[in-house]
Write an enzyme that holds these catalytic residues in place. Sequence first.
Site, PDB file in Angstrom:
ATOM      1  N   HIS A  65       5.842   6.372  11.338  1.00 21.70           N
ATOM      2  CA  HIS A  65       5.257   6.025  10.148  1.00 21.70           C
ATOM      3  C   HIS A  65       4.222   7.120   9.833  1.00 21.70           C
ATOM      4  O   HIS A  65       3.064   6.846  10.142  1.00 21.70           O
ATOM      5  CB  HIS A  65       4.619   4.571   9.942  1.00 21.70           C
ATOM      6  CG  HIS A  65       4.126   3.995   8.698  1.00 21.70           C
ATOM      7  ND1 HIS A  65       4.259   4.806   7.660  1.00 21.70           N
ATOM      8  CD2 HIS A  65       3.870   3.012   8.324  1.00 21.70           C
ATOM      9  CE1 HIS A  65       3.901   4.179   6.564  1.00 21.70           C
ATOM     10  NE2 HIS A  65       3.673   2.974   6.811  1.00 21.70           N
TER      11      HIS A  65
ATOM     12  N   ARG B 195       0.796  -1.140   0.057  1.00 19.64           N
ATOM     13  CA  ARG B 195       0.030  -0.015  -0.021  1.00 19.64           C
ATOM     14  C   ARG B 195       0.794   1.350  -0.012  1.00 19.64           C
ATOM     15  O   ARG B 195       0.618   2.093  -0.788  1.00 19.64           O
ATOM     16  CB  ARG B 195      -0.903   0.185   1.348  1.00 19.64           C
ATOM     17  CG  ARG B 195      -2.059  -0.842   1.137  1.00 19.64           C
ATOM     18  CD  ARG B 195      -2.390  -1.317   2.675  1.00 19.64           C
ATOM     19  NE  ARG B 195      -1.649  -2.235   2.918  1.00 19.64           N
ATOM     20  CZ  ARG B 195      -1.704  -3.575   2.586  1.00 19.64           C
ATOM     21  NH1 ARG B 195      -2.705  -4.106   1.894  1.00 19.64           N
ATOM     22  NH2 ARG B 195      -0.530  -4.355   2.664  1.00 19.64           N
ATOM     23  N   THR B 196       1.808   1.353   1.032  1.00 17.98           N
ATOM     24  CA  THR B 196       2.313   2.577   1.075  1.00 17.98           C
ATOM     25  C   THR B 196       3.235   2.726  -0.217  1.00 17.98           C
ATOM     26  O   THR B 196       3.051   4.058  -0.726  1.00 17.98           O
ATOM     27  CB  THR B 196       3.617   2.455   2.293  1.00 17.98           C
ATOM     28  OG1 THR B 196       2.739   2.107   3.246  1.00 17.98           O
ATOM     29  CG2 THR B 196       4.088   3.913   2.373  1.00 17.98           C
TER      30      THR B 196
ATOM     31  N   LYS C 297      25.682  -4.334  -1.739  1.00 20.43           N
ATOM     32  CA  LYS C 297      27.103  -4.460  -1.864  1.00 20.43           C
ATOM     33  C   LYS C 297      27.777  -3.859  -0.844  1.00 20.43           C
ATOM     34  O   LYS C 297      29.145  -3.691  -0.738  1.00 20.43           O
ATOM     35  CB  LYS C 297      27.679  -3.682  -3.254  1.00 20.43           C
ATOM     36  CG  LYS C 297      26.915  -4.297  -4.498  1.00 20.43           C
ATOM     37  CD  LYS C 297      27.627  -3.347  -5.735  1.00 20.43           C
ATOM     38  CE  LYS C 297      26.938  -3.902  -7.103  1.00 20.43           C
ATOM     39  NZ  LYS C 297      27.259  -2.862  -8.004  1.00 20.43           N
TER      40      LYS C 297
ATOM     41  N   ARG D 254      11.598   3.605   3.210  1.00 18.49           N
ATOM     42  CA  ARG D 254      11.335   2.909   4.075  1.00 18.49           C
ATOM     43  C   ARG D 254      12.334   1.967   4.155  1.00 18.49           C
ATOM     44  O   ARG D 254      13.169   1.490   3.339  1.00 18.49           O
ATOM     45  CB  ARG D 254       9.961   1.919   3.649  1.00 18.49           C
ATOM     46  CG  ARG D 254      10.025   0.765   4.345  1.00 18.49           C
ATOM     47  CD  ARG D 254       8.722  -0.017   4.296  1.00 18.49           C
ATOM     48  NE  ARG D 254       7.515   0.595   4.701  1.00 18.49           N
ATOM     49  CZ  ARG D 254       6.184   0.303   4.339  1.00 18.49           C
ATOM     50  NH1 ARG D 254       6.115  -0.907   4.311  1.00 18.49           N
ATOM     51  NH2 ARG D 254       5.244   1.109   5.078  1.00 18.49           N
TER      52      ARG D 254
HETATM   53  C1  NCD Z   1       2.390  -1.192   8.147  1.00 22.51           C
HETATM   54  C2  NCD Z   1       3.784  -0.901   8.513  1.00 22.51           C
HETATM   55  O1  NCD Z   1       4.417  -1.340   7.410  1.00 22.51           O
HETATM   56  O2  NCD Z   1       4.390  -0.521   9.485  1.00 22.51           O
HETATM   57  N1  NCD Z   1       1.828  -1.263   7.021  1.00 22.51           N
HETATM   58  C3  NCD Z   1       1.609  -0.210   6.210  1.00 22.51           C
HETATM   59  O3  NCD Z   1       2.398   0.591   5.951  1.00 22.51           O
HETATM   60  N2  NCD Z   1       0.344  -0.093   5.298  1.00 22.51           N
HETATM   61  C4  NCD Z   1       1.817  -2.108   9.134  1.00 22.51           C
HETATM   62  C5  NCD Z   1       2.415  -3.465   8.962  1.00 22.51           C
HETATM   63  O4  NCD Z   1       3.081  -3.839   8.226  1.00 22.51           O
HETATM   64  O5  NCD Z   1       1.965  -4.369   9.930  1.00 22.51           O
END
Ligand code: NCD
Length: 334
Positions: A151, A70-71, A102, A123
């Site tokens: 997040h 999703r993100t 590497k 991320r």
């Molecule tokens: C979350 C995350 O990556 O922290 N997911 C997300 O971004 N939608 C929650 C999760 O992975 O459980």
Amino acid sequence: MLTDFAFPDVQMLQSFVGKDILGAPQFSKAEMEAVLGVAAFYEKALSEGKRLWDMDGKVMAALFFEPSTRTRLSFETAMHRLGGRVITLAESPDNQISSTSKGETVHDTIKMVNNYADVIVIRSPRTGDAQVAAAAANHPVINAGDGFGQHPSQALLDMYTIVKEKGNPEGLTVALIGDLKYGRTVHSLVEFLKYYKCRLILASPEQLAMPADIVQKMQTAGIEVELREGIDAAVKDADIIYMTRVQKERFMDLSEYEAVKNMYLMTGETVRHFKPGAIIMHALPRVNEIALEVDDYPGAAYFRQAGNGLFVRMALLAMTCGQVKGSFKPAWAE
Ligand code: NCD
């Protein structure tokens, strides 16, 4: 009252230009509401079928060193919906494609990407990497999740969802259930809930409790925090039930994960304990913590919540790049 998603004034928009988005604690209440205001503006434009053009000529780098569905896709879609372009690095431990494998550091990777892109979304499995990236970049860096840290874009879309689903969040009771130790989404969300004096119910296996410093911060802010045991007790009298996945990838010892993974599961039976009108949220992905039968409950908001990520991420990209103009694709560009 936060029910009408007011569009921010020029000074507020100006204050976002060039800003890194690293964690929810950096936001004042007004700044948080400003993002929601711009998100609503973009949602409306899209719902009217408008072709936005605010990020024309801009490039977003999506650097994902940890799995994401999703993100990453909503950040990429956000850029496309604003007429911008995207370069992506999507890497996981079993699919090593960048020079990180590497031995290249985040610092060096960002020094490079900074030459290619106008905004960087990152991320990483390591808490604090977004800060490292921000220090190396002179373009805005957006933290899309750093280990069990923060997040912020998720918490913003969570607030957007809460307002859309429940109206003014002031004084609502929010139950946070599951992995509150490693779940970065809840670490960010409580920072915003505190602005509305929401009452918090925390329910988790003992080993996965909300970090004490966060609980203390909430209490110092005058937030009532109650610990409960068991899913039925946890959901009772909550307006919002926020489920989380047990973050398997953060456990050093998988037997510890096995011991706690099934302690907080929501089934159709759990819904009977809900306050009327309660909603269920989850950042997703779910594993088994919400049974499929719960999806039919009208207050099951998690897929709508995921949809809201698009508008909030459009807002963050355009705001940090100073591009919130509401411009539309001109005929000559067709
Ligand atoms: C979350 C995350 O990556 O922290 N997911 C997300 O971004 N939608 C929650 C999760 O992975 O459980």
